[in-house]
Design a protein around this motif. Structure first.
Motif, PDB file in Angstrom:
ATOM      1  N   PRO A 116       0.744  -1.301   0.094  1.00  0.00           N
ATOM      2  CA  PRO A 116       0.064   0.107  -0.158  1.00  0.00           C
ATOM      3  C   PRO A 116       0.926   1.207  -0.097  1.00  0.00           C
ATOM      4  CG  PRO A 116       0.208  -0.865   2.183  1.00  0.00           C
ATOM      5  CD  PRO A 116       0.734  -1.823   1.331  1.00  0.00           C
ATOM      6  N   VAL A 117       0.205   2.412  -0.308  1.00  0.00           N
ATOM      7  CA  VAL A 117       0.613   3.771  -0.110  1.00  0.00           C
ATOM      8  C   VAL A 117       1.178   3.771   1.559  1.00  0.00           C
ATOM      9  CG1 VAL A 117       0.360   6.194  -0.019  1.00  0.00           C
ATOM     10  CG2 VAL A 117      -0.564   4.606  -2.075  1.00  0.00           C
ATOM     11  N   ALA A 118       2.501   4.531   1.672  1.00  0.00           N
ATOM     12  CA  ALA A 118       3.035   4.504   3.054  1.00  0.00           C
ATOM     13  C   ALA A 118       1.872   4.818   3.927  1.00  0.00           C
ATOM     14  CB  ALA A 118       4.345   5.367   2.852  1.00  0.00           C
ATOM     15  N   GLY A 119       1.640   4.219   5.084  1.00  0.00           N
ATOM     16  CA  GLY A 119       0.703   4.528   6.164  1.00  0.00           C
ATOM     17  C   GLY A 119      -0.579   4.381   5.972  1.00  0.00           C
ATOM     18  N   SER A 120      -1.052   3.613   4.970  1.00  0.00           N
ATOM     19  CA  SER A 120      -2.413   3.223   4.686  1.00  0.00           C
ATOM     20  C   SER A 120      -2.811   1.989   5.003  1.00  0.00           C
ATOM     21  CB  SER A 120      -2.811   3.795   3.043  1.00  0.00           C
ATOM     22  OG  SER A 120      -2.091   2.823   2.285  1.00  0.00           O
ATOM     23  N   GLY A 121      -2.119   0.953   5.747  1.00  0.00           N
ATOM     24  CA  GLY A 121      -2.609  -0.214   6.076  1.00  0.00           C
ATOM     25  C   GLY A 121      -1.754  -1.223   5.629  1.00  0.00           C
ATOM     26  N   GLY A 122      -2.352  -2.676   5.469  1.00  0.00           N
ATOM     27  CA  GLY A 122      -1.375  -3.713   5.159  1.00  0.00           C
ATOM     28  C   GLY A 122      -1.753  -3.860   3.608  1.00  0.00           C
ATOM     29  N   GLU A 123      -1.195  -5.201   3.235  1.00  0.00           N
ATOM     30  CA  GLU A 123      -1.014  -5.350   1.893  1.00  0.00           C
ATOM     31  C   GLU A 123      -2.617  -5.592   1.081  1.00  0.00           C
ATOM     32  OE1 GLU A 123       1.945  -8.828   0.201  1.00  0.00           O
ATOM     33  OE2 GLU A 123      -0.057  -9.850   1.108  1.00  0.00           O
ATOM     34  N   THR A 124      -2.384  -4.930   0.136  1.00  0.00           N
ATOM     35  CA  THR A 124      -3.810  -5.261  -0.596  1.00  0.00           C
ATOM     36  C   THR A 124      -3.941  -6.085  -1.867  1.00  0.00           C
ATOM     37  OG1 THR A 124      -4.275  -3.021  -0.036  1.00  0.00           O
ATOM     38  CG2 THR A 124      -5.476  -3.791  -2.017  1.00  0.00           C
ATOM     39  N   SER A 125      -4.863  -6.741  -2.360  1.00  0.00           N
ATOM     40  CA  SER A 125      -4.801  -7.455  -3.335  1.00  0.00           C
ATOM     41  C   SER A 125      -6.034  -7.337  -4.288  1.00  0.00           C
ATOM     42  CB  SER A 125      -4.859  -9.090  -2.773  1.00  0.00           C
ATOM     43  OG  SER A 125      -6.049  -9.465  -2.149  1.00  0.00           O
ATOM     44  N   VAL A 126      -5.789  -7.835  -5.514  1.00  0.00           N
ATOM     45  CA  VAL A 126      -6.828  -7.938  -6.744  1.00  0.00           C
ATOM     46  C   VAL A 126      -6.894  -9.289  -7.174  1.00  0.00           C
ATOM     47  CG1 VAL A 126      -7.440  -6.939  -9.059  1.00  0.00           C
ATOM     48  CG2 VAL A 126      -6.588  -5.307  -7.422  1.00  0.00           C
ATOM     49  N   THR A 127      -8.190  -9.644  -7.473  1.00  0.00           N
ATOM     50  CA  THR A 127      -8.177 -11.104  -8.093  1.00  0.00           C
ATOM     51  C   THR A 127      -8.865 -11.287  -9.452  1.00  0.00           C
ATOM     52  OG1 THR A 127      -8.301 -12.169  -5.752  1.00  0.00           O
ATOM     53  CG2 THR A 127      -9.002 -13.510  -7.531  1.00  0.00           C
ATOM     54  N   VAL A 128      -8.494 -11.481 -10.355  1.00  0.00           N
ATOM     55  CA  VAL A 128      -9.309 -12.022 -11.561  1.00  0.00           C
ATOM     56  C   VAL A 128      -9.319 -13.289 -11.750  1.00  0.00           C
ATOM     57  CG1 VAL A 128      -8.952 -11.618 -14.009  1.00  0.00           C
ATOM     58  CG2 VAL A 128      -8.159  -9.671 -12.500  1.00  0.00           C
ATOM     59  N   SER A 129     -10.655 -13.740 -11.909  1.00  0.00           N
ATOM     60  CA  SER A 129     -10.878 -15.080 -12.267  1.00  0.00           C
ATOM     61  C   SER A 129     -11.594 -15.374 -13.788  1.00  0.00           C
ATOM     62  CB  SER A 129     -12.015 -15.595 -11.386  1.00  0.00           C
ATOM     63  OG  SER A 129     -11.396 -15.494 -10.005  1.00  0.00           O
ATOM     64  N   THR A 130     -11.381 -16.523 -14.354  1.00  0.00           N
ATOM     65  CA  THR A 130     -11.951 -16.998 -15.407  1.00  0.00           C
ATOM     66  C   THR A 130     -12.243 -18.626 -15.637  1.00  0.00           C
ATOM     67  OG1 THR A 130     -11.776 -16.689 -18.020  1.00  0.00           O
ATOM     68  CG2 THR A 130      -9.809 -17.192 -16.901  1.00  0.00           C
TER      69      THR A 130
END
Length: 135
Positions: A116-130
């Motif tokens: 994340p951007v510094a100071g905005s929390g933990g790891e973020t994710s995006v999932t794409v499925s097909t």
């Protein structure tokens, strides 16, 4: 004469400066928040691009006639997890591929994680499925 000249007194000037200072602090805070939001959106868009890129690589793998590739070889183990600093030009991202057989289909999930951007929390994710099917 000096007595006929009008102007602002010292207390009036101090009050005006205090009001302007409060307004300026508000504007500067808004600019900082806006910059953080734009960077966060950019990171999310890049993560989505990297997930879609990997989906296309999985499709190419499934259609390939090269040794060790093709529909029968398409499995989670076919694509090693890529850690941070492993994706060229995208050191702040990592991604995983999961392939799940569902009857005659294969469900492919690509998950991209990013810092994340510094100071905005933990790891973020995006999932794409097909879902893929044989021809």
């Amino acid at each position: 004469s000096a007595r006929n000249q009008q102007g602002f007194s010292l207390p009036e000037s101090l009050v005006a400066m205090a009001i302007l200072s409060v307004g300026l602090v508000g504007v500067l805070a808004a600019i900082g928040h806006g910059t953080t939001s734009v960077d966060s959106a950019r990171r999310g868009t890049t993560a989505l691009f990297l997930a879609e890129q990997r989906i296309e690589q999985v499709k190419d793998f499934a259609l390939s006639t090269s040794a060790g590739q093709g529909w029968a070889a398409l499995a989670t183990g076919s694509f090693a997890a890529e850690g941070y600093n492993a994706i060229a030009g995208s050191s702040d991202y990592r991604r995983t591929v999961t392939v799940t057989p569902v009857g005659t289909l294969k469900l492919v999930d690509v998950q991209v994680f990013y810092r994340p951007v510094a100071g905005s929390g933990g790891e973020t994710s995006v999932t794409v499925s097909t879902q893929l099917a044989t021809r």
